[in-house]
Design a protein around this motif. Sequence first.
Motif, short mmCIF file in Angstrom:
data_model
loop_
_atom_site.label_atom_id
_atom_site.label_comp_id
_atom_site.label_asym_id
_atom_site.label_seq_id
_atom_site.Cartn_x
_atom_site.Cartn_y
_atom_site.Cartn_z
N UNK A 81 2.47 -10.64 -20.06
CA UNK A 81 2.79 -9.24 -19.82
C UNK A 81 1.69 -8.64 -18.96
N UNK A 82 2.09 -7.94 -17.89
CA UNK A 82 1.13 -7.36 -16.97
C UNK A 82 1.48 -5.89 -16.75
N UNK A 83 0.47 -5.03 -16.81
CA UNK A 83 0.65 -3.60 -16.56
C UNK A 83 -0.44 -3.16 -15.59
N UNK A 84 -0.26 -3.52 -14.35
CA UNK A 84 -1.26 -3.23 -13.33
C UNK A 84 -1.48 -1.72 -13.18
N UNK A 85 -0.40 -0.94 -13.35
CA UNK A 85 -0.52 0.50 -13.14
C UNK A 85 -1.34 1.21 -14.22
N UNK A 86 -1.61 0.54 -15.32
CA UNK A 86 -2.44 1.16 -16.35
C UNK A 86 -3.91 1.16 -15.94
N UNK A 87 -4.26 0.33 -14.97
CA UNK A 87 -5.65 0.22 -14.52
C UNK A 87 -5.81 0.69 -13.08
N UNK A 88 -4.86 0.32 -12.23
CA UNK A 88 -4.95 0.59 -10.80
C UNK A 88 -3.97 1.67 -10.38
N UNK A 89 -4.39 2.50 -9.45
CA UNK A 89 -3.50 3.49 -8.87
C UNK A 89 -2.87 2.94 -7.60
N UNK A 90 -1.64 3.36 -7.28
CA UNK A 90 -0.96 2.84 -6.09
C UNK A 90 -1.47 3.47 -4.80
N UNK A 91 -1.48 2.68 -3.75
CA UNK A 91 -1.75 3.22 -2.43
C UNK A 91 -0.57 4.03 -1.94
N UNK A 92 -0.82 4.87 -0.96
CA UNK A 92 0.21 5.77 -0.43
C UNK A 92 0.44 5.59 1.06
N UNK A 93 -0.33 4.72 1.72
CA UNK A 93 -0.25 4.60 3.18
C UNK A 93 0.10 3.18 3.59
N UNK A 94 1.05 3.07 4.53
CA UNK A 94 1.35 1.80 5.20
C UNK A 94 0.33 1.64 6.32
N UNK A 95 -0.30 0.45 6.41
CA UNK A 95 -1.44 0.28 7.32
C UNK A 95 -1.23 -0.93 8.22
N UNK A 96 -1.46 -0.72 9.51
CA UNK A 96 -1.51 -1.81 10.49
C UNK A 96 -2.73 -1.59 11.36
N UNK A 97 -3.30 -2.67 11.90
CA UNK A 97 -4.51 -2.55 12.69
C UNK A 97 -4.50 -3.57 13.82
N UNK A 98 -5.05 -3.17 14.96
CA UNK A 98 -5.11 -4.06 16.12
C UNK A 98 -6.31 -4.99 16.02
N UNK A 99 -6.09 -6.24 16.44
CA UNK A 99 -7.14 -7.25 16.54
C UNK A 99 -6.99 -7.92 17.90
N UNK A 100 -7.94 -8.76 18.31
CA UNK A 100 -7.78 -9.45 19.60
C UNK A 100 -6.56 -10.37 19.65
N UNK A 101 -5.96 -10.69 18.51
CA UNK A 101 -4.85 -11.65 18.48
C UNK A 101 -3.50 -11.00 18.21
N UNK A 102 -3.48 -9.71 17.97
CA UNK A 102 -2.24 -9.01 17.71
C UNK A 102 -2.44 -7.96 16.64
N UNK A 103 -1.39 -7.18 16.43
CA UNK A 103 -1.44 -6.13 15.41
C UNK A 103 -1.12 -6.72 14.05
N UNK A 104 -1.99 -6.51 13.08
CA UNK A 104 -1.82 -7.05 11.74
C UNK A 104 -1.30 -5.98 10.80
N UNK A 105 -0.32 -6.36 9.97
CA UNK A 105 0.24 -5.47 8.98
C UNK A 105 -0.19 -5.89 7.59
N UNK A 106 -0.57 -4.93 6.75
CA UNK A 106 -1.20 -5.23 5.48
C UNK A 106 -0.24 -5.09 4.29
N UNK A 107 -0.38 -6.01 3.37
CA UNK A 107 0.28 -5.94 2.08
C UNK A 107 -0.57 -6.74 1.11
N UNK A 108 -0.28 -6.61 -0.18
CA UNK A 108 -1.00 -7.36 -1.20
C UNK A 108 -0.01 -7.83 -2.26
N UNK A 109 0.06 -9.12 -2.46
CA UNK A 109 0.73 -9.78 -3.58
C UNK A 109 2.14 -9.23 -3.86
#
Length: 276
Positions: free
Chosen positions: A127-155
Amino acid sequence: MRAALFQMTSGVDPAVNAAAIVDAIGRAKAGGADMLFTPEMAGCLDRDRTRAAATLRSEADDPVLAAVRDAAAKAGLWVHIGSLPLKDERADGRWANRSFLIDDRGAIRARYDKIHLFDVDLASDESWRESSVYGPGEQVVAADTPWGRMGFSICYDMRFPDLYRALTNAGATILLAPAAFTVPTGQAHWHVLLRARAIEAGCFMIATAQVGLHEDGRTTYGHSLVVDPWGAVLLDMGDVGGLAFADLDMGQVADVRGRVPAITNRRDIPAQVTLA
């Protein structure tokens, strides 16, 4: 682009985990990598909240982040920290699960807080309750690198395709999904979800994972993956920790999107459903 993936079995001591990442930065550079990628919770993986609370710090004071930034600058290597658990970052008192993109001078280029939190009861009695410890992010994030634009997500984010639609609408060509996947869900869904996200987006997917039995008693699935825009698995690290490399031909993105123009053919779907 030559990517180095560091599949970790992170423990409860941030100093030990930081030393392992710093060592991996040196080995990645020696192996010709352009960028090193680590898993979710790379700095500390501990489900004992009392013990973790005594260890964790804010972003400004986090020793793992500081050590990685210094090592990245010395090596001249870009680093994606899959995530670090951070406290004293939110008004509601919950912790942040935050990714960092660090350039080859040690500067932080982007931050992303995990949006979708893992609250679930599994058939294995986990049983896992991640929201009891961690708050959710509110922003979708992408960033430019020399190899292309990277889009972020987690698990757990990988189960929500709307996030990746937003990232590709913003021009992402490389998607990142660092993780600490459980074994039951990993065996059932890890490969199929990551391949589907890469195919839908016409993007490379880099998913660096935690693996094995951890100090806090949990076991994670491993199988860090690199998937190309056609859905082919370029790298699968299996269930053993360590460093591995994958070479990405960024020309594949335009080639695949030309062959299957799913992004071009997208339409906005009405929110209202007609019941026939």
